[in-house]
Scaffold this active site. Structure first.
Site, PDB file in Angstrom:
ATOM      1  N   ASP A 212       0.849  -1.188   0.000  1.00  0.00           N
ATOM      2  CA  ASP A 212       0.000   0.000   0.000  1.00  0.00           C
ATOM      3  C   ASP A 212       0.883   1.236   0.000  1.00  0.00           C
ATOM      4  O   ASP A 212       1.351   1.691   1.041  1.00  0.00           O
ATOM      5  CB  ASP A 212      -0.917  -0.002   1.231  1.00  0.00           C
TER       6      ASP A 212
ATOM      7  N   GLY B 162      -4.491   1.905   8.372  1.00  0.00           N
ATOM      8  CA  GLY B 162      -5.488   1.250   9.207  1.00  0.00           C
ATOM      9  C   GLY B 162      -5.271  -0.247   9.291  1.00  0.00           C
ATOM     10  O   GLY B 162      -5.463  -0.859  10.346  1.00  0.00           O
TER      11      GLY B 162
ATOM     12  N   HIS C  45       0.377   7.949   3.858  1.00  0.00           N
ATOM     13  CA  HIS C  45       1.122   7.325   4.945  1.00  0.00           C
ATOM     14  C   HIS C  45       2.617   7.643   4.911  1.00  0.00           C
ATOM     15  O   HIS C  45       3.365   7.146   5.756  1.00  0.00           O
ATOM     16  CB  HIS C  45       0.918   5.812   4.893  1.00  0.00           C
TER      17      HIS C  45
ATOM     18  N   ILE D 204      -0.303   9.326   8.516  1.00  0.00           N
ATOM     19  CA  ILE D 204      -0.932   8.434   9.482  1.00  0.00           C
ATOM     20  C   ILE D 204      -0.512   6.984   9.206  1.00  0.00           C
ATOM     21  O   ILE D 204      -0.065   6.635   8.115  1.00  0.00           O
ATOM     22  CB  ILE D 204      -2.459   8.552   9.451  1.00  0.00           C
TER      23      ILE D 204
END
Length: 293
Positions: A197, A220, A202, A217
């Protein structure tokens, strides 16, 4: 391109073949923080090819590039309109991994993905898109079913239903039976992204700011994997084959460097869980449920 309803429910991918090996399995385990202490003999089997174990939630990344829950699949019946969402405004909503058999440390598999739901929360409230990916092995047997929802913050108002999404698992109201702390490293997202990903949300501070976050961040799915670590450590004795399914709802972002506390409620073969960052008073995972074999 906007979301077209109900055409989006006919989106699916052609079967795609993928192969993974021990390097992919170990990289995922490192990405969720296993093996940080190389002398920890209970975690070493997840990051060392001698007697290699596979974290069940690794299923979310091992099919990287083979249509795992990365948004609506592109293939449409003739005459239907393809939908697309604004990926800059996308965050993961929910994730479930159901294993029909324990994950092997390597092999060749086929994945087929389809869109199974689209829910309109309103023009200024976003949309929820639900996708399903099914793995089969070379014998044609089911290995895993992955169900994931995407919260598309910029794509509400497309005219789809607002109700009907699956109800979240209710977590017990009593005090948790166990609470475990897991530290994340400042570079956790940079390592985890190597699983496939590469969303710059990110890794790129400018992209994160444009998306409304003060800094990049954590994925998830990385936080999701950490909650599976908690079940492995706190319930199964680090035996991944005891986990049949693992599902959760993402409720707030984690920033690399946060300490994540995972609360566990153990009721026979059902383990409920939530995750929080105590330093910020934030609950980052809600309505978690693991079913044991």
């Amino acid at each position: 391109m906007p979301i077209y309803y109900p055409d989006i429910l006919d989106q699916k991918s052609a079967p795609r073949t993928f192969t993974y090996g021990d390097k992919d399995v170990m990289l995922y385990a490192l990405g969720i923080g296993l093996g940080a202490d190389p002398m920890n003999e209970t975690e070493l089997p997840f990051v060392y090819e001698k007697g290699l174990k596979v974290v069940p939630t690794a299923a979310t990344v091992l099919a990287s590039g083979a249509g795992r829950n990365a948004g609506p699949a592109p293939d449409m019946p003739a005459g239907h309109r393809p939908s697309q969402i604004n990926f800059l405004m996308v965050v993961h909503g929910e994730q479930k991994v159901e294993l029909h058999k324990p994950l092997a440390a390597g092999g060749t598999f086929t994945a087929t993905s389809r869109t199974v739901g689209a829910y309109d929360k309103g023009k200024d409230k976003g949309a929820v898109i639900v996708n399903e990916t099914v793995w089969t092995d070379e014998a044609g047997d089911k290995v895993a079913t992955l169900t994931g929802s995407t919260f598309a913050r910029g794509d509400g108002g497309f005219g789809g239903p607002s109700e009907g999404a699956p109800e979240p698992h209710p977590v017990p109201t009593r005090a948790p039976d166990k609470s475990l702390d897991f530290a994340t490293s400042p570079d956790q997202a940079l390592l985890y992204r190597l699983n496939g990903d590469r969303n710059p949300l990110h890794s790129d501070p400018d992209v994160a700011k444009r998306a409304g976050f003060p800094r990049p961040i954590l994925h998830g799915l990385c936080t999701y994997g950490i909650t599976c670590r908690a079940v492995l450590k706190g319930v199964t004795g680090f035996d991944p084959d005891k986990i049949l399914s693992h599902e959760a709802r993402f409720s707030a972002p984690v920033f690399p460097g946060d300490v994540i506390t995972v609360d566990l409620w153990i009721d026979g073969k059902v383990v409920s869980f939530e995750a929080r960052v105590k330093a910020r008073g934030a609950t980052v995972i809600k309505n978690g449920k693991t079913v044991l074999r």
